[in-house]
Write an enzyme that holds these catalytic residues in place. Structure first.
Site, short mmCIF file in Angstrom:
data_model
loop_
_atom_site.label_atom_id
_atom_site.label_comp_id
_atom_site.label_asym_id
_atom_site.label_seq_id
_atom_site.Cartn_x
_atom_site.Cartn_y
_atom_site.Cartn_z
N ASP A 1 0.88 -1.22 0.07
CA ASP A 1 -0.13 0.03 -0.03
C ASP A 1 0.98 1.18 0.13
O ASP A 1 1.77 1.38 0.86
CB ASP A 1 -1.08 0.05 1.15
CG ASP A 1 -2.12 1.06 1.11
OD1 ASP A 1 -1.80 2.13 1.00
OD2 ASP A 1 -3.24 0.44 1.16
N ILE A 2 0.52 2.34 -0.74
CA ILE A 2 1.42 3.18 -0.94
C ILE A 2 1.11 4.41 0.29
O ILE A 2 2.04 5.21 0.42
CB ILE A 2 1.19 4.17 -2.25
CG1 ILE A 2 -0.15 4.68 -2.47
CG2 ILE A 2 1.64 3.36 -3.40
CD1 ILE A 2 -0.46 5.54 -3.50
N ASN B 1 -13.07 -3.37 2.15
CA ASN B 1 -13.81 -2.35 2.11
C ASN B 1 -14.99 -2.06 0.94
O ASN B 1 -14.33 -2.41 -0.18
CB ASN B 1 -13.18 -0.87 2.14
CG ASN B 1 -12.33 -0.97 3.35
OD1 ASN B 1 -12.47 -1.25 4.47
ND2 ASN B 1 -11.13 0.07 3.27
N VAL C 1 -10.71 2.31 -4.29
CA VAL C 1 -10.42 1.85 -5.74
C VAL C 1 -11.43 0.92 -5.89
O VAL C 1 -11.57 -0.11 -5.02
CB VAL C 1 -9.10 1.51 -5.97
CG1 VAL C 1 -8.91 1.04 -7.37
CG2 VAL C 1 -8.06 2.64 -5.44
N HIS D 1 -10.15 -5.38 -3.41
CA HIS D 1 -8.96 -5.69 -2.97
C HIS D 1 -8.94 -5.79 -1.51
O HIS D 1 -9.82 -5.29 -0.64
CB HIS D 1 -7.96 -4.23 -3.28
CG HIS D 1 -8.49 -2.87 -2.84
ND1 HIS D 1 -9.68 -2.25 -3.59
CD2 HIS D 1 -8.25 -2.14 -1.67
CE1 HIS D 1 -9.74 -1.15 -2.98
NE2 HIS D 1 -8.80 -1.14 -1.92
N HIS E 1 -7.12 -5.91 2.10
CA HIS E 1 -6.01 -5.30 2.90
C HIS E 1 -5.40 -6.38 3.84
O HIS E 1 -6.17 -7.12 4.73
CB HIS E 1 -6.62 -3.96 3.59
CG HIS E 1 -6.91 -2.98 3.00
ND1 HIS E 1 -6.00 -1.59 2.60
CD2 HIS E 1 -7.84 -2.35 2.24
CE1 HIS E 1 -6.50 -0.83 2.00
NE2 HIS E 1 -7.81 -1.38 1.74
#
Lengths: 114, 114
Positions: free
Chosen positions: A30-31, A87, A96, A100, A102
């Site tokens: 994750d950025i 999420n 996004v 995805h 996490h």
């Protein structure tokens, strides 16, 4: 061509810190990490939300969880533990719209989960 | 007989506020809710942790996610969104060692997720 940034990451058309690749999934850092280890696991197939998933995605969803488990071992956080988070939509704070998962670890996670 | 309280809930041997039952999974309200809607989804099969899961559990894990999606619709939180959480081990703050998926919604979830 897709405008989805996670499709681009999966296709290698956008730079990211990829740490896992399989035929079905990609894992990358994750950025904006929220824990010492914070990885995103995406399916290569574009599915926008959990709310869009149905029986034909059951294998894909199980694969994301098993991939997270293997990445946790690779990252050395399996023994101390970790949290997995999907999420979905506004209240879930999905950013996004490509499913995805996490994976967060390397510190004590607290409760509630946001 | 198993000492696992989630096995007992699944078998109907311990009281709980069950809102969903299938051949493979059970959904019930968390006794210490962290959001207006806070449901736990468990597999009927006893698997202690995500870290114990392997390829033979892929279908089971996908089923938990799809069950959460359907419960969100039933609970009326699908449109506004929700968050799904698996806690694994100490750092994840796992409390009961029978895999369970948290479904949280009915309010804005925040970031980080704990």
């Amino acid at each position: 061509m897709s405008d989805c940034i996670f499709c681009k990451i999966g296709a290698g058309d956008m730079e990211s810190d990829i740490i896992w690749e399989s035929d079905s999934a990609v894992g990358f850092r994750d950025i904006n990490p929220q824990a010492p280890t914070h990885i995103l696991i995406i399916p290569r197939e574009h599915v926008p939300m959990i709310a869009d998933a149905n029986e034909e995605h059951q294998e894909l969803l199980g694969d994301l969880i098993l991939t997270a488990k293997k990445i946790a071992e690779q990252e050395g956080i399996a023994e101390n533990g970790y949290r997995l988070v999907f999420n979905n939509g506004d209240h879930g704070r999905q950013d996004v719209y490509h499913i995805h998962l996490h994976l967060l670890g390397g510190r004590q996670l607290t409760w509630p989960p946001g």
